[in-house]
Design an enzyme around this catalytic site. Structure first.
Site, PDB file in Angstrom:
ATOM      1  N   ASP A   1       0.845  -1.185   0.000  1.00 15.16           N
ATOM      2  CA  ASP A   1       0.000   0.000   0.000  1.00 15.16           C
ATOM      3  C   ASP A   1       0.886   1.242   0.000  1.00 15.16           C
ATOM      4  OD1 ASP A   1      -2.331   1.433  -0.062  1.00 15.16           O
ATOM      5  OD2 ASP A   1      -2.929   1.025   2.000  1.00 15.16           O
ATOM      6  N   GLY A   2       0.280   2.371  -0.319  1.00 20.55           N
ATOM      7  CA  GLY A   2       0.989   3.640  -0.304  1.00 20.55           C
ATOM      8  C   GLY A   2       0.091   4.728   0.226  1.00 20.55           C
TER       9      GLY A   2
ATOM     10  N   ASP B   1      -1.414  -0.459   5.174  1.00 22.64           N
ATOM     11  CA  ASP B   1      -1.922   0.914   5.184  1.00 22.64           C
ATOM     12  C   ASP B   1      -1.391   1.663   6.402  1.00 22.64           C
ATOM     13  OD1 ASP B   1      -3.994   3.066   4.368  1.00 22.64           O
ATOM     14  OD2 ASP B   1      -4.543   2.624   6.432  1.00 22.64           O
TER      15      ASP B   1
END
Length: 255
Positions: free
Chosen positions: A22-23, A153
């Site tokens: 995730d980013g 996340d």
């Protein structure tokens, strides 16, 4: 109609390596972070993460996947990558062929955003395929309680805010997150009408400027900007979508 994956068939992915990635970015552009979990079939887990001072959410989403594949460069088996980014999945499995054929131009003739990230991801995917194992991309809807997705996340967001993250490395049996708990449906959702095939909804990043009593502030959303300028005599505000546009506005304000 595509059949939904069942929990039983989802168990098949654990015979190979599994990557959650995730980013995030605080502002778009702004400080960003990425997070990745890599599981290997010997029962080991490694968390990865990092930050960038000035970046975008899409770049960090791509970097999370890139770093996961880099971590598995010496692994010869099957790999499954689980991400909540339709941008990443569609880009690497659908749109990239058209971009290459147009010399990295969109259908409208603009330069493809984040080209260097796409080229590196493509290189890693090609290297993975040469090893003979399969590489599958699975979609996990964000913020729906899937432990692996929630953890990456949290890593990405923490790094984007400059916080320290204690990254785990060790056996799955001692890992506090139940990453084998997967949603039944991990199919990519249908593309929304506003998403252009060959150019993944590349909306320009937007932020807001406010000037109150000669004090400048930047805002990632209109609500916070409005709260600052509302009812303030002489206050100025403007929505911008590029550093060049911001510079022009500030020059006009005499800042």
């Amino acid at each position: 109609m595509t059949k939904k994956k069942t929990k039983a068939t989802q168990g098949d992915i654990w015979s190979g390596a599994v990557v959650f990635c995730d980013g995030a970015s605080s502002g778009n552009p702004g400080p960003g972070g990425w997070g990745t979990i890599v599981y290997t079939p010997d029962g080991m887990i490694r968390e990865l993460g990092g930050r960038a001072a000035e970046t975008t959410n899409n770049k960090m989403e791509l970097l999370g996947a890139i770093e996961g594949l880099r971590e598995l460069r010496d692994f010869d088996g099957d790999v499954t990558i689980a991400t909540d980014s339709t941008y990443v999945i569609r880009g690497i499995t659908q749109w990239i062929w058209a971009w290459r054929s147009r010399d990295w131009k969109t259908a409208e003739g603009a330069d493809v955003a984040n080209r260097e990230f796409w080229e590196e991801l493509s290189r890693l995917v090609s290297a993975r395929k040469k090893k003979g194992g399969t590489l599958e991309w699975r979609y996990v809807r964000g913020h729906q309680g899937t432990p692996g997705n929630e953890r990456v996340d949290a890593i990405a967001v923490a790094f984007s805010k400059g916080k320290w993250v204690d990254l785990y490395e060790g056996p799955l049996l001692k890992y506090e997150y139940a990453i084998t708990d997967l949603p039944e449906n991990m199919e990519l959702p249908e593309m929304r009408p506003r998403e252009a095939p060959g150019d993944p909804s590349q909306k320009k990043p937007v932020w807001y400027l406010s000037l109150v009593n000669d004090q400048l502030e930047k805002h990632t959303d209109w609500k916070s900007c409005e709260a600052r300028v509302k009812g303030r005599p002489g206050a100025k505000f403007k929505k911008v979508s590029s550093p060049e546009e911001e510079a022009a506005v500030l020059k006009g304000w005499g800042v």
